[in-house]
Design a protein around this motif. Structure first.
Motif, PDB file in Angstrom:
ATOM      1  N   GLN A   1      71.580  81.868 -90.975  1.00 30.57           N
ATOM      2  CA  GLN A   1      71.175  80.811 -89.989  1.00 30.57           C
ATOM      3  C   GLN A   1      72.244  79.949 -89.497  1.00 30.57           C
ATOM      4  OE1 GLN A   1      68.300  80.896 -88.955  1.00 30.57           O
ATOM      5  NE2 GLN A   1      67.407  79.037 -88.369  1.00 30.57           N
ATOM      6  N   ARG A   2      73.312  79.650 -90.368  1.00 25.43           N
ATOM      7  CA  ARG A   2      74.345  78.869 -90.222  1.00 25.43           C
ATOM      8  C   ARG A   2      75.190  79.671 -89.163  1.00 25.43           C
ATOM      9  NH1 ARG A   2      76.318  78.324 -94.671  1.00 25.43           N
ATOM     10  NH2 ARG A   2      77.944  80.145 -94.548  1.00 25.43           N
ATOM     11  N   THR A   3      75.439  81.008 -89.235  1.00 23.52           N
ATOM     12  CA  THR A   3      75.928  81.881 -88.502  1.00 23.52           C
ATOM     13  C   THR A   3      75.568  81.726 -86.973  1.00 23.52           C
ATOM     14  OG1 THR A   3      76.861  83.105 -90.353  1.00 23.52           O
ATOM     15  CG2 THR A   3      77.231  84.102 -87.922  1.00 23.52           C
ATOM     16  N   LEU A   4      74.327  82.014 -86.813  1.00 19.43           N
ATOM     17  CA  LEU A   4      73.479  82.109 -85.725  1.00 19.43           C
ATOM     18  C   LEU A   4      73.543  80.825 -85.001  1.00 19.43           C
ATOM     19  CD1 LEU A   4      70.543  84.047 -86.724  1.00 19.43           C
ATOM     20  CD2 LEU A   4      72.132  85.101 -85.288  1.00 19.43           C
ATOM     21  N   THR A   5      73.345  79.716 -85.388  1.00 17.30           N
ATOM     22  CA  THR A   5      73.442  78.355 -85.260  1.00 17.30           C
ATOM     23  C   THR A   5      74.916  78.208 -84.280  1.00 17.30           C
ATOM     24  OG1 THR A   5      71.522  77.413 -86.389  1.00 17.30           O
ATOM     25  CG2 THR A   5      72.879  75.931 -85.129  1.00 17.30           C
ATOM     26  N   GLU A   6      75.971  78.597 -85.091  1.00 23.12           N
ATOM     27  CA  GLU A   6      77.191  78.416 -84.540  1.00 23.12           C
ATOM     28  C   GLU A   6      77.574  79.227 -83.409  1.00 23.12           C
ATOM     29  OE1 GLU A   6      79.802  78.941 -87.854  1.00 23.12           O
ATOM     30  OE2 GLU A   6      79.049  76.966 -88.703  1.00 23.12           O
ATOM     31  N   LYS A   7      76.908  80.531 -83.543  1.00 21.38           N
ATOM     32  CA  LYS A   7      77.123  81.513 -82.428  1.00 21.38           C
ATOM     33  C   LYS A   7      76.591  81.123 -80.927  1.00 21.38           C
ATOM     34  CE  LYS A   7      76.164  86.256 -81.281  1.00 21.38           C
ATOM     35  NZ  LYS A   7      75.596  87.458 -81.468  1.00 21.38           N
ATOM     36  N   TYR A   8      75.284  80.727 -81.373  1.00 15.54           N
ATOM     37  CA  TYR A   8      74.780  80.240 -79.760  1.00 15.54           C
ATOM     38  C   TYR A   8      74.850  78.785 -79.489  1.00 15.54           C
ATOM     39  CZ  TYR A   8      72.564  84.825 -80.370  1.00 15.54           C
ATOM     40  OH  TYR A   8      72.443  86.405 -80.599  1.00 15.54           O
ATOM     41  N   GLN A   9      75.498  78.075 -80.269  1.00 14.84           N
ATOM     42  CA  GLN A   9      75.913  76.595 -80.122  1.00 14.84           C
ATOM     43  C   GLN A   9      74.512  76.107 -80.274  1.00 14.84           C
ATOM     44  OE1 GLN A   9      79.301  75.456 -78.224  1.00 14.84           O
ATOM     45  NE2 GLN A   9      80.105  77.420 -78.183  1.00 14.84           N
ATOM     46  N   LEU A  10      73.658  76.091 -80.693  1.00 15.00           N
ATOM     47  CA  LEU A  10      72.260  75.710 -80.637  1.00 15.00           C
ATOM     48  C   LEU A  10      72.376  73.989 -81.089  1.00 15.00           C
ATOM     49  CD1 LEU A  10      69.736  78.483 -81.325  1.00 15.00           C
ATOM     50  CD2 LEU A  10      70.211  77.488 -79.267  1.00 15.00           C
ATOM     51  N   GLY A  11      73.172  73.860 -82.080  1.00 10.64           N
ATOM     52  CA  GLY A  11      73.314  72.647 -82.886  1.00 10.64           C
ATOM     53  C   GLY A  11      73.822  71.525 -81.788  1.00 10.64           C
ATOM     54  N   LEU A  12      74.383  71.994 -80.557  1.00 10.03           N
ATOM     55  CA  LEU A  12      74.764  70.916 -79.711  1.00 10.03           C
ATOM     56  C   LEU A  12      73.825  70.196 -79.172  1.00 10.03           C
ATOM     57  CD1 LEU A  12      77.579  73.050 -77.690  1.00 10.03           C
ATOM     58  CD2 LEU A  12      78.116  71.159 -79.192  1.00 10.03           C
ATOM     59  N   LEU A  13      72.713  70.539 -79.153  1.00 12.53           N
ATOM     60  CA  LEU A  13      71.432  69.830 -78.625  1.00 12.53           C
ATOM     61  C   LEU A  13      71.542  68.703 -79.555  1.00 12.53           C
ATOM     62  CD1 LEU A  13      69.639  69.763 -76.176  1.00 12.53           C
ATOM     63  CD2 LEU A  13      67.886  70.932 -77.514  1.00 12.53           C
ATOM     64  N   SER A  14      71.370  68.704 -80.472  1.00 15.57           N
ATOM     65  CA  SER A  14      71.058  67.558 -81.396  1.00 15.57           C
ATOM     66  C   SER A  14      72.227  66.580 -81.250  1.00 15.57           C
ATOM     67  CB  SER A  14      71.199  67.981 -82.779  1.00 15.57           C
ATOM     68  OG  SER A  14      72.321  68.499 -83.431  1.00 15.57           O
ATOM     69  N   GLU A  15      73.276  67.038 -80.587  1.00 18.44           N
ATOM     70  CA  GLU A  15      74.378  65.798 -80.216  1.00 18.44           C
ATOM     71  C   GLU A  15      74.120  65.437 -78.764  1.00 18.44           C
ATOM     72  OE1 GLU A  15      78.180  67.763 -81.007  1.00 18.44           O
ATOM     73  OE2 GLU A  15      77.679  68.378 -82.981  1.00 18.44           O
ATOM     74  N   ARG A  16      73.170  65.671 -78.038  1.00 21.05           N
ATOM     75  CA  ARG A  16      72.900  65.595 -76.707  1.00 21.05           C
ATOM     76  C   ARG A  16      73.834  66.194 -75.721  1.00 21.05           C
ATOM     77  NH1 ARG A  16      73.748  60.682 -75.438  1.00 21.05           N
ATOM     78  NH2 ARG A  16      74.964  60.207 -77.261  1.00 21.05           N
ATOM     79  N   LYS A  17      74.243  67.278 -75.884  1.00 18.92           N
ATOM     80  CA  LYS A  17      75.060  68.207 -75.411  1.00 18.92           C
ATOM     81  C   LYS A  17      74.276  69.341 -74.456  1.00 18.92           C
ATOM     82  CE  LYS A  17      78.852  66.105 -76.707  1.00 18.92           C
ATOM     83  NZ  LYS A  17      79.541  65.247 -75.827  1.00 18.92           N
ATOM     84  N   VAL A  18      74.665  69.540 -73.368  1.00 22.03           N
ATOM     85  CA  VAL A  18      74.060  70.677 -72.684  1.00 22.03           C
ATOM     86  C   VAL A  18      74.601  71.973 -73.370  1.00 22.03           C
ATOM     87  CG1 VAL A  18      74.062  71.959 -70.504  1.00 22.03           C
ATOM     88  CG2 VAL A  18      74.024  69.461 -70.189  1.00 22.03           C
TER      89      VAL A  18
END
Length: 448
Positions: A219-236
């Motif tokens: 899950q960590r690898t997938l989140t980093e790969k698709y950069q989905l965590g950026l949304l929690s930082e309010r990034k597009v």
């Protein structure tokens, strides 16, 4: 030495699991100038599962983010994954330790070949894609064995290629969800917001659902790969290359209502893939999808009032499913669907949308039926009849107004003062109720 017990494995896991493309099939990166350009453009069903390759790249070079006021900056479809070549000096694989009754057959989720699950090699994989066979050590405790095999993979090589299947999947009931919509519709942002709500919402208390990552490392690898965590930082979210779809997130969901544990796998699929006619190789999992989320871009209604709205690929998706599922004369397709009008924050000028999008009722499913009726009438009146194809073709369907961010971005970032997730978990919970993971009465009080 007696071998430690392992989870009971179902007799079959049906459905194609996608293989990553070869290096020669990997699409070239888009020119910088084109990265921000808009892209053109039932309760019962066969249970299946689909997972990505065992190895994900150590680092994915991401293009620079070019903010768009109206466009989702993430190109539809996940990036293809490179499959590592054979390791030098790789020893011949031995059968893995059995974890089920003798003769238990499995259907390979990549090539659909049948193989003996108990004889399939059990391995761990490092970042370089090198396999390490896993066997119980003399005198090893059950706890130590389970810890060492936490991220293990079973291998099917019946078709001449190595197909990797998460070993943990064998003890769960797969639940495949396809997220369908045209590029820039807001799918990726919706999925990222949905993941955050899944991890933050107290579903164990409110809905008797215990939700955890299927594999924390994966899950960590997938989140980093698709950069989905950026949304929690309010990034597009950045654009990604359009390639062979693979699951973008994976969870283990334990239902206190059924006593079952489910492997929830979500795929991000572009509607353009279906209109291009490349579905046979690119989206075979659709043949066994357990549920679908159709994502429509609410901004298309906002900018073209009174004009017919183009089909975002929904009809092509449903045609494909009709062909591969062989409904056999049945009036409806046996797969439940949730239709989400994404970016609904842009439609607040319409009272019929505003009265829903402002509600804090993401976990309250008692009003889903009324919202579905209101959304259907609204979309029909706005000339979005093609968006309603899932409602007309699927045996079970709900409609929802939602927003992943609550506001448009400014210079690649969402303003903090207005940034919020609005009703993003409601479509997924509705699907779980339609699939029986949650009681049907939650969305349909009259259901027996």
């Amino acid at each position: 030495m007696s071998e430690p017990p392992a989870p009971e494995v179902p007799s079959r896991i049906e459905g194609p699991f996608l293989m990553p493309p070869a290096d020669g099939d990997r699409p070239a990166p888009e020119p910088q100038s084109e990265r921000s350009a808009p892209d053109p453009a039932s309760a019962a069903g066969s249970s299946g599962a689909a997972v990505s390759s065992a190895r994900l790249p150590q680092a994915v070079q991401q293009p620079a983010v070019q903010p768009e006021a109206r466009q989702e900056t993430r190109q539809s479809g996940p990036q293809p994954v490179r499959e590592p070549g054979p390791s030098r000096g790789k020893v011949k694989r031995e059968p893995g330790p059995p974890d089920g009754p003798a003769g238990r057959k499995m259907t390979c989720p990549y090539c659909l070949s049948e193989f003996d699950w108990n004889k399939a090699p059990l391995v761990d994989r490092d970042e370089a894609g090198v396999d390490t066979p896993l066997r119980p050590q003399p005198g090893e405790s059950d706890a130590r064995w389970r810890t060492r095999t936490m991220h293990a993979w079973r291998i099917c090589d019946v078709a001449g290629e190595d197909h990797y299947i998460p070993a943990s999947l064998g003890g769960m009931k797969p639940l495949i969800i396809g997220l369908v919509g045209k590029s820039s519709s807001g799918k990726s942002h919706l999925l990222a917001a949905m993941m955050q709500e899944l991890e933050n919402a107290a579903l164990k208390i409110t809905h008797r659902l215990n939700v955890l990552p299927l594999d924390a490392r994966l899950q960590r690898t997938l989140t980093e790969k698709y950069q989905l965590g950026l949304l929690s930082e309010r990034k597009v979210l950045p654009r990604t290359f359009r390639g062979t779809p693979e699951f973008t997130c994976a969870y283990r969901v334990t239902s206190g209502h059924t006593g079952e544990q489910y492997a929830l796998l979500v795929f991000d699929v572009a509607g353009e893939i279906f209109t291009a006619g490349d579905t046979a190789e690119m989206t075979p999992f659709m043949a066994v999808a357990d549920a679908l989320v159709f994502v429509a871009d609410g901004a298309d209604l906002d900018v073209r009032p009174g004009a017919p709205v183009a089909d975002p690929g929904f009809t092509a998706v449903l045609t494909h499913i009709d062909q591969v599922r062989a409904r056999g004369g049945q009036q409806f397709l046996p797969v439940p669907a949730a239709l989400v009008v994404a970016k609904s924050d842009r439609l607040r000028t319409f009272p019929e949308v505003d009265r829903w999008i402002v509600r804090d009722d993401d976990l309250d499913l008692t009003t889903v039926e009324q919202e579905s009726e209101d959304a259907y009438v609204f979309l029909r009146a706005r000339g979005a009849g093609s968006w309603l194809a899932p409602v007309q073709e699927c045996a079970d369907a709900t409609l929802h107004f939602a927003s992943a961010t609550g506001v448009d971005p400014e210079d690649g970032e969402y303003p903090e003062r207005s940034f919020r997730r609005q009703r993003v978990l409601r479509p997924l919970l509705s699907l779980l109720a339609m699939r029986g993971v949650l009681p049907r009465q939650m969305i349909d009080p009259e259901a027996s």
